[in-house]
Motif scaffolding. Structure first.
Motif, PDB file in Angstrom:
ATOM      1  N   ASP A  74       0.819  -1.223   0.000  1.00  0.00           N
ATOM      2  CA  ASP A  74       0.000   0.000   0.000  1.00  0.00           C
ATOM      3  C   ASP A  74       0.848   1.266   0.000  1.00  0.00           C
ATOM      4  O   ASP A  74       0.461   2.272  -0.591  1.00  0.00           O
ATOM      5  CB  ASP A  74      -0.930   0.037   1.222  1.00  0.00           C
ATOM      6  CG  ASP A  74      -2.026  -1.012   1.176  1.00  0.00           C
ATOM      7  OD1 ASP A  74      -2.259  -1.609   0.104  1.00  0.00           O
ATOM      8  OD2 ASP A  74      -2.657  -1.235   2.238  1.00  0.00           O
ATOM      9  N   ILE A  75       1.991   1.218   0.703  1.00  0.00           N
ATOM     10  CA  ILE A  75       2.811   2.438   0.811  1.00  0.00           C
ATOM     11  C   ILE A  75       4.104   2.363  -0.004  1.00  0.00           C
ATOM     12  O   ILE A  75       4.937   3.262   0.068  1.00  0.00           O
ATOM     13  CB  ILE A  75       3.137   2.783   2.282  1.00  0.00           C
ATOM     14  CG1 ILE A  75       4.050   1.731   2.915  1.00  0.00           C
ATOM     15  CG2 ILE A  75       1.858   2.990   3.085  1.00  0.00           C
ATOM     16  CD1 ILE A  75       4.724   2.207   4.182  1.00  0.00           C
ATOM     17  N   GLY A  76       4.284   1.274  -0.732  1.00  0.00           N
ATOM     18  CA  GLY A  76       5.480   1.147  -1.560  1.00  0.00           C
ATOM     19  C   GLY A  76       6.729   0.749  -0.800  1.00  0.00           C
ATOM     20  O   GLY A  76       7.840   1.025  -1.240  1.00  0.00           O
ATOM     21  N   ARG A  77       6.571   0.059   0.315  1.00  0.00           N
ATOM     22  CA  ARG A  77       7.723  -0.403   1.089  1.00  0.00           C
ATOM     23  C   ARG A  77       8.020  -1.854   0.737  1.00  0.00           C
ATOM     24  O   ARG A  77       7.118  -2.685   0.638  1.00  0.00           O
ATOM     25  CB  ARG A  77       7.442  -0.288   2.589  1.00  0.00           C
ATOM     26  CG  ARG A  77       8.605  -0.777   3.447  1.00  0.00           C
ATOM     27  CD  ARG A  77       8.374  -0.576   4.919  1.00  0.00           C
ATOM     28  NE  ARG A  77       9.525  -1.036   5.680  1.00  0.00           N
ATOM     29  CZ  ARG A  77       9.675  -0.854   6.973  1.00  0.00           C
ATOM     30  NH1 ARG A  77       8.761  -0.200   7.670  1.00  0.00           N
ATOM     31  NH2 ARG A  77      10.745  -1.307   7.590  1.00  0.00           N
ATOM     32  N   ASP A  78       9.279  -2.166   0.596  1.00  0.00           N
ATOM     33  CA  ASP A  78       9.699  -3.546   0.375  1.00  0.00           C
ATOM     34  C   ASP A  78       9.497  -4.297   1.694  1.00  0.00           C
ATOM     35  O   ASP A  78      10.102  -3.938   2.716  1.00  0.00           O
ATOM     36  CB  ASP A  78      11.167  -3.584  -0.043  1.00  0.00           C
ATOM     37  CG  ASP A  78      11.705  -4.988  -0.225  1.00  0.00           C
ATOM     38  OD1 ASP A  78      10.949  -5.971  -0.020  1.00  0.00           O
ATOM     39  OD2 ASP A  78      12.888  -5.107  -0.590  1.00  0.00           O
ATOM     40  N   PRO A  79       8.649  -5.343   1.734  1.00  0.00           N
ATOM     41  CA  PRO A  79       8.409  -6.066   2.983  1.00  0.00           C
ATOM     42  C   PRO A  79       9.682  -6.640   3.599  1.00  0.00           C
ATOM     43  O   PRO A  79       9.743  -6.834   4.815  1.00  0.00           O
ATOM     44  CB  PRO A  79       7.456  -7.196   2.579  1.00  0.00           C
ATOM     45  CG  PRO A  79       6.904  -6.820   1.269  1.00  0.00           C
ATOM     46  CD  PRO A  79       7.880  -5.886   0.622  1.00  0.00           C
ATOM     47  N   ALA A  80      10.692  -6.884   2.782  1.00  0.00           N
ATOM     48  CA  ALA A  80      11.955  -7.433   3.303  1.00  0.00           C
ATOM     49  C   ALA A  80      12.676  -6.437   4.200  1.00  0.00           C
ATOM     50  O   ALA A  80      13.568  -6.822   4.957  1.00  0.00           O
ATOM     51  CB  ALA A  80      12.862  -7.854   2.151  1.00  0.00           C
ATOM     52  N   THR A  81      12.285  -5.159   4.155  1.00  0.00           N
ATOM     53  CA  THR A  81      12.939  -4.147   4.998  1.00  0.00           C
ATOM     54  C   THR A  81      12.310  -4.050   6.388  1.00  0.00           C
ATOM     55  O   THR A  81      12.805  -3.311   7.230  1.00  0.00           O
ATOM     56  CB  THR A  81      12.906  -2.762   4.335  1.00  0.00           C
ATOM     57  OG1 THR A  81      11.545  -2.313   4.222  1.00  0.00           O
ATOM     58  CG2 THR A  81      13.583  -2.791   2.970  1.00  0.00           C
ATOM     59  N   LEU A  82      11.233  -4.782   6.627  1.00  0.00           N
ATOM     60  CA  LEU A  82      10.616  -4.836   7.959  1.00  0.00           C
ATOM     61  C   LEU A  82      10.907  -6.214   8.542  1.00  0.00           C
ATOM     62  O   LEU A  82      10.346  -7.214   8.125  1.00  0.00           O
ATOM     63  CB  LEU A  82       9.104  -4.608   7.887  1.00  0.00           C
ATOM     64  CG  LEU A  82       8.350  -4.688   9.216  1.00  0.00           C
ATOM     65  CD1 LEU A  82       8.827  -3.597  10.188  1.00  0.00           C
ATOM     66  CD2 LEU A  82       6.853  -4.580   8.991  1.00  0.00           C
ATOM     67  N   GLU A  83      11.828  -6.249   9.484  1.00  0.00           N
ATOM     68  CA  GLU A  83      12.142  -7.524  10.136  1.00  0.00           C
ATOM     69  C   GLU A  83      10.983  -7.928  11.028  1.00  0.00           C
ATOM     70  O   GLU A  83      10.279  -7.083  11.580  1.00  0.00           O
ATOM     71  CB  GLU A  83      13.410  -7.400  10.974  1.00  0.00           C
ATOM     72  CG  GLU A  83      14.660  -7.233  10.145  1.00  0.00           C
ATOM     73  CD  GLU A  83      15.909  -7.237  10.993  1.00  0.00           C
ATOM     74  OE1 GLU A  83      16.001  -8.076  11.918  1.00  0.00           O
ATOM     75  OE2 GLU A  83      16.782  -6.406  10.734  1.00  0.00           O
ATOM     76  N   THR A  84      10.794  -9.233  11.169  1.00  0.00           N
ATOM     77  CA  THR A  84       9.719  -9.748  12.011  1.00  0.00           C
ATOM     78  C   THR A  84      10.253 -10.835  12.936  1.00  0.00           C
ATOM     79  O   THR A  84      11.242 -11.509  12.628  1.00  0.00           O
ATOM     80  CB  THR A  84       8.581 -10.333  11.150  1.00  0.00           C
ATOM     81  OG1 THR A  84       9.124 -11.298  10.261  1.00  0.00           O
ATOM     82  CG2 THR A  84       7.854  -9.249  10.382  1.00  0.00           C
ATOM     83  N   SER A  85       9.589 -10.973  14.059  1.00  0.00           N
ATOM     84  CA  SER A  85       9.903 -12.042  15.004  1.00  0.00           C
ATOM     85  C   SER A  85       8.617 -12.386  15.736  1.00  0.00           C
ATOM     86  O   SER A  85       7.621 -11.673  15.632  1.00  0.00           O
ATOM     87  CB  SER A  85      10.993 -11.600  15.989  1.00  0.00           C
ATOM     88  OG  SER A  85      10.563 -10.484  16.742  1.00  0.00           O
TER      89      SER A  85
END
Length: 162
Positions: A74-85
């Motif tokens: 939606d905002i044009g962010r690469d999901p790989a740039t948001l780390e998750t745990s």
């Protein structure tokens, strides 16, 4: 300011050519925890570096990852740039009676041998798209069993050693 060695003299404190060590960072990584699809996930996608997913059932993780990807798109962010745990509970044992686990925790916990728990973490968490996992072992449920945590660590090693 980066690189400066300030001198300050006040009523209670003073310093001469103070050195900031460790040095200031250009960017301080920000982490938020939660899994709300209306507020927390969009907030994490917009402003944070890391999202610790807090779920009541490990089977929700895959769907939450899809929501994260959609909000990133939606905002044009690469999901790989948001780390998750995520935090996962593990009860190590061959014949654990799930009914011994308090009802409110049953869907949050993985049960079984160290190898079975490692496989569940791989398939339900890591393969679902979460970057990292924090494992806790609630010994108050079935008591402390010497060697179980070490055995679980050994079974998890291949998942984290690349």
């Amino acid at each position: 300011i980066k690189g400066e060695r300030p001198t300050f003299s006040g009523k209670y404190y003073r310093t001469q050519e103070a050195m900031a060590n460790p040095r200031f960072r250009d960017h301080i990584p920000l982490l938020i925890g939660g899994s709300g699809e209306k507020k927390t996930i969009p907030l994490a996608v917009q402003h944070f570096d890391h999202l610790n997913l807090i779920v009541s059932n490990v089977d929700e993780i895959g769907r939450k990852i899809e929501v994260i990807k959609a909000r990133c798109e939606d905002i044009g962010r690469d999901p790989a740039t948001l780390e998750t745990s995520t935090l996962v509970g593990a009860i190590v044992g061959e014949n654990i009676d799930r009914d011994l686990v308090p009802e409110e925790f049953r869907d949050r916990l993985l049960l079984g041998s160290p190898e079975a728990i490692a496989e569940q973490i791989k398939t339900k968490v890591l393969d679902a798209g979460v970057n990292g996992v924090i494992v806790f072992v609630p010994t108050q449920v079935v008591g402390y069993q010497p060697g179980n945590i070490t055995a679980l660590g050994e079974a998890l090693k291949p998942l984290v050693s690349g």
